[in-house]
Design an enzyme around this catalytic site. Structure first.
Site, PDB file in Angstrom:
ATOM      1  N   HIS A 113       0.855  -1.183   0.000  1.00  0.00           N
ATOM      2  CA  HIS A 113       0.000   0.000   0.000  1.00  0.00           C
ATOM      3  C   HIS A 113       0.892   1.235   0.000  1.00  0.00           C
ATOM      4  O   HIS A 113       2.013   1.214   0.489  1.00  0.00           O
ATOM      5  CB  HIS A 113      -0.865  -0.056   1.265  1.00  0.00           C
ATOM      6  N   ASP A 192       3.047  -4.815   8.536  1.00  0.00           N
ATOM      7  CA  ASP A 192       1.807  -4.073   8.317  1.00  0.00           C
ATOM      8  C   ASP A 192       0.663  -5.078   8.426  1.00  0.00           C
ATOM      9  O   ASP A 192       0.397  -5.847   7.507  1.00  0.00           O
ATOM     10  CB  ASP A 192       1.831  -3.414   6.944  1.00  0.00           C
ATOM     11  N   GLN A 195      -4.566  -5.437   7.238  1.00  0.00           N
ATOM     12  CA  GLN A 195      -5.548  -6.313   6.600  1.00  0.00           C
ATOM     13  C   GLN A 195      -5.616  -7.702   7.248  1.00  0.00           C
ATOM     14  O   GLN A 195      -6.472  -8.503   6.893  1.00  0.00           O
ATOM     15  CB  GLN A 195      -5.219  -6.466   5.110  1.00  0.00           C
ATOM     16  N   LYS A 218     -10.334  -1.110  10.640  1.00  0.00           N
ATOM     17  CA  LYS A 218     -10.382  -2.383   9.917  1.00  0.00           C
ATOM     18  C   LYS A 218     -10.632  -3.556  10.865  1.00  0.00           C
ATOM     19  O   LYS A 218     -10.672  -4.706  10.427  1.00  0.00           O
ATOM     20  CB  LYS A 218      -9.093  -2.583   9.120  1.00  0.00           C
ATOM     21  N   CYS A 356      -4.804   2.397  -3.683  1.00  0.00           N
ATOM     22  CA  CYS A 356      -3.564   2.932  -3.098  1.00  0.00           C
ATOM     23  C   CYS A 356      -2.397   1.973  -3.306  1.00  0.00           C
ATOM     24  O   CYS A 356      -1.527   1.829  -2.436  1.00  0.00           O
ATOM     25  CB  CYS A 356      -3.747   3.252  -1.618  1.00  0.00           C
TER      26      CYS A 356
END
Length: 569
Positions: A113, A192, A195, A218, A356
C-alpha cells in the site's frame, strides 16, 4: 449487531463488500464511545478529578486489552496512533533520524500500500538510503527466493504487509522474519497487519517482529485510531516522533527530557474515545472467536471465488494460493468505475480503482480493479446478488468502439472526422449558470450522478478514433483521450473533443465541453472552474480519484487554450 447494515441504498438492502477499506461498527463499539462521552469525558494523565481518573483508567485498560490481543510482553510496547499510516510514518521518520544513512537499504514488496511506500521514500530522501522492492509472481505472491537475494548487511529495515489490501494475498510473514534475521541481521522488521488483524490470531512474540502496526477501523473499531507495537529495546532506542504535552519528563529552554514508554510517542491529547472504542471492538471480536471468523470467511471466499468465475468475460486479479477474503476483478470492455456505479445502484458497496497500490497495478498491467472484500457479517446470499448483477452488466454493457490502427501523426482527414462540440452558451459563465440550474434540481448524490451519466450518454462516441490519434490523458483512472484545436476560421476560439471508456467520466467530459468548447481561449483561461466545482458540490457526488482525473482534464484544456492564445496551435 451492526445497525448500519439494516438500511437500504437506492431502495435495495445494503450489501457491504468494502471491508478491506473499513469495516462497520457493532453496537458494542458505538455504545462504548457514547458512554465515554456521556459519563467520563475528560483529558487523561493530567488531573486528579474523578472524570479524568475514569478516562485515564479506560484508556490504559484499553492498552492492556491490546497487549493481550497481540500477546505483547508489556503494555508499554503498545503505542496508540491515528492508524496504520501514522504508525508507519512514525517508524520511518524515527529510523531515518537514528538508524538510516547513505547506502543503507529498506526492503519492501511490490504488493505494498502507498502508506508502506511513501513514508520510507521520505526517509530515504532525507538520509541517502535506498528503497527497494522484492518482486511478486503473476498470482500476487512474493517470490521468497528473490526476497532472500535482496537481504544483506545493507538492509536496515524490512516492511511487509501480512495481507495485501488489493489482492488478499497472505504473505508468509513468519518465514520472512526468520530469513531477515539470518541474512540481514542489522535490519528491523515491520509487519503491516492492517488487513490481517481482524481475520486471524496475532502473536508478536511468536512472530518475533520488531514492529507490528494496525488500524482500528479495519477491526470493527473507530476511525482515527491505531496501534504501533514495538519491542521495548527498539522503541527505547528511537528518538521521539513529535513533541508536545504528555511525552515529556522535564522541559526547560535549555533542555528537554522525554517520558518513558509509551508516553514518549503519544504527544498531545489522544483519541481517547477511539481508543476505548477499539478495546470494545477487540472484546467483541474475541467474543465471537478469531478462529471461527477465519473459518467462516475462508468458506465464504471459496464460495465467492467459484461463483464469480461464472460471470462471462470476468478476470480475477490475484490468485494466490493463500488468500484472505478479497476478490479483485475486471470485466472485459467495462471500466471498473462503471461497474462500481452499477453495483451501487443495486445497493452493493465495492471499491474501484488502484486501491492505493499504483506500483502493484503497474506490475500487473492494469490501471485498477473492482474489489469485493468480505467480513463475517457477509453471506452467501449477498455473494449471489453480486454475481447476478455482474452477469447483467457483462451481458448488457455496450463496449466502446474499437480504435483504428494508431498513426504516428493524425491526418487532417482523421481530425475532421471527429465531432468537436459547439459552443453551448455565450460564455463559460453563462454555461456554468445553466449547468448549475440543472444540477440544483437534484438534492441527492445519486440523482446528480445519474444526471452526469445522462449527459455522457449524449456525448458523441469517438473513443476509438481519439485513442488512435492522441495520447492517453495522464492522472485518470479510466482511459481518457483529448484533442483540441483553434476553431476553423477563428484565431482565439478553443474547440475540443474527448471521450473515455467509463460512463461517469464521459459525463464529466460532457460538462467540460459545455463549459469550454467553442469559447474564446482567453475566457477559458480566465474562468474559475474550481469555484464552479464548489458551487455545484462536485465533491459530494464524485470520488477523489474521479476528481483527480477531472483535474487532469482541466489542466489539459487550460494548456490547449494557452497554446491557442499564444498561436501555438
Amino acid at each position: 449487531d451492526f445497525p448500519i447494515l439494516a438500511q437500504t441504498v437506492h431502495g435495495k438492502p445494503l450489501i457491504y463488500f468494502d471491508n478491506a477499506a473499513s469495516t462497520q461498527k457493532p453496537r458494542a463499539v458505538i455504545e462504548a464511545q457514547r458512554h465515554y462521552y456521556e459519563h467520563d469525558n475528560a483529558n487523561i494523565h493530567r488531573a486528579v478529578h474523578t472524570l479524568s481518573q475514569r478516562a485515564t483508567h479506560g484508556y490504559e485498560q484499553a492498552r492492556e486489552t491490546v497487549r493481550k490481543f497481540i500477546n505483547a510482553r508489556d503494555a508499554a510496547e503498545c503505542i496508540f496512533t491515528r492508524g496504520t499510516t501514522d504508525s508507519i510514518n512514525l517508524i520511518a521518520s524515527c529510523l531515518g533520524r537514528s538508524r538510516l544513512s547513505t547506502g543503507d537499504e529498506v526492503l519492501l514488496s511490490e504488493l505494498e500500500h502507498h502508506s508502506n511506500i511513501v513514508p520510507w521514500q521520505l526517509a530515504a530522501q532525507a538520509t541517502g538510503s535506498k528503497v527497494i522492492a522484492t518482486p511478486i509472481n503473476n498470482a500476487g505472491e512474493i517470490l521468497i527466493d528473490e526476497f532472500t537475494k535482496r537481504l544483506s548487511l545493507k538492509t536496515k529495515a524490512v516492511s511487509i504487509s501480512w495481507v495485501s489490501n488489493a489482492l488478499g494475498s497472505i504473505n508468509p510473514i513468519a518465514e520472512m522474519i526468520r530469513l531477515t534475521r539470518r541474512h540481514a541481521p542489522n535490519a528491523v522488521f515491520v509487519v503491516d497487519a492492517a488487513q490481517w488483524i481482524a481475520h486471524g490470531v496475532t502473536d508478536v512474540l511468536l512472530l518475533d517482529c520488531d514492529f507490528l502496526v494496525f488500524s482500528g477501523h479495519k477491526l470493527y473499531g473507530p476511525t482515527g485510531v491505531g496501534v504501533l507495537y514495538g519491542k521495548r529495546a527498539v522503541l527505547d532506542a528511537l528518538p521521539p516522533y513529535q513533541g508536545g504535552g504528555d511525552m515529556i519528563e522535564t522541559v526547560s529552554f535549555e533542555k528537554t527530557t522525554y517520558a518513558a514508554l509509551p508516553n514518549k510517542f503519544e504527544a498531545g491529547t489522544p483519541n481517547i474515545a477511539g481508543v476505548i472504542g477499539l478495546a470494545a471492538a477487540i472484546d467483541y471480536v474475541q467474543s465471537i472467536g478469531l478462529a471461527d471468523i477465519a473459518a467462516y470467511e475462508h468458506d465464504l471466499l471459496q464460495y465467492a471465488t467459484a461463483r464469480i468465475n461464472e460471470v462471462p468475460t470476468i478476470r480475477v486479479i490475484g490468485t494466490a494460493a493463500s488468500k484472505a477474503g478479497v476478490i479483485s476483478f475486471l470485466l472485459d470492455g467495462v471500466a471498473a468505475l462503471d461497474i462500481g456505479v452499477k453495483l451501487d445502484e443495486a445497493g452493493i458497496a465495492v471499491r474501484t480503482g488502484h486501491h492505493c497500490c499504483m506500483p502493484l497495478m503497474k506490475r500487473l498491467g492494469v490501471e485498477g480493479t473492482v474489489r469485493a472484500s468480505f467480513a463475517f457479517y457477509n453471506t452467501k446470499q449477498e455473494v449471489d446478488a453480486l454475481v447476478e448483477i455482474l452477469k447483467w452488466i457483462a451481458k448488457n454493457h455496450k463496449p466502446a468502439a474499437a480504435a483504428p490502427p494508431a498513426c504516428a501523426m493524425a491526418s487532417p482527414q482523421m481530425i475532421n472526422a471527429i465531432s468537436f462540440a459547439p459552443r453551448s452558451a455565450e460564455s463559460p459563465k453563462a454555461a456554468a449558470d445553466a449547468l448549475a440550474e440543472d444540477i440544483a434540481l437534484f438534492d441527492d448524490a445519486a440523482g446528480r450522478s445519474q444526471f452526469v451519466i445522462d449527459l455522457g450518454d449524449r456525448l458523441p462516441k469517438s473513443f476509438g478514433q481519439l485513442k488512435a490519434i492522441s495520447q492517453r490523458l495522464p492522472g485518470c483512472m479510466s482511459e481518457v483521450y483529448v484533442i483540441g484545436r483553434a476553431k476553423p476560421g477563428s484565431t482565439n476560439v478553443l474547440e475540443f473533443a474527448a471521450d473515455a471508456n467509463a460512463d461517469i467520466v464521459r459525463g464529466l467530459i460532457a460538462i467540460m465541453q459545455r463549459l469550454f468548447s467553442g469559447q474564446r481561449a482567453d475566457d477559458v483561461r480566465a474562468f474559475d472552474v474550481e469555484a464552479f466545482f464548489r458551487r455545484i458540490g462536485l465533491d459530494q457526488f464524485i470520488t477523489t480519484q474521479r476528481r483527480n482525473g477531472l483535474g487532469s482534464l482541466v489542466a489539459k484544456l487550460r494548456q490547449l487554450a494557452t497554446d491557442i492564445a499564444t498561436k501555438e496551435v
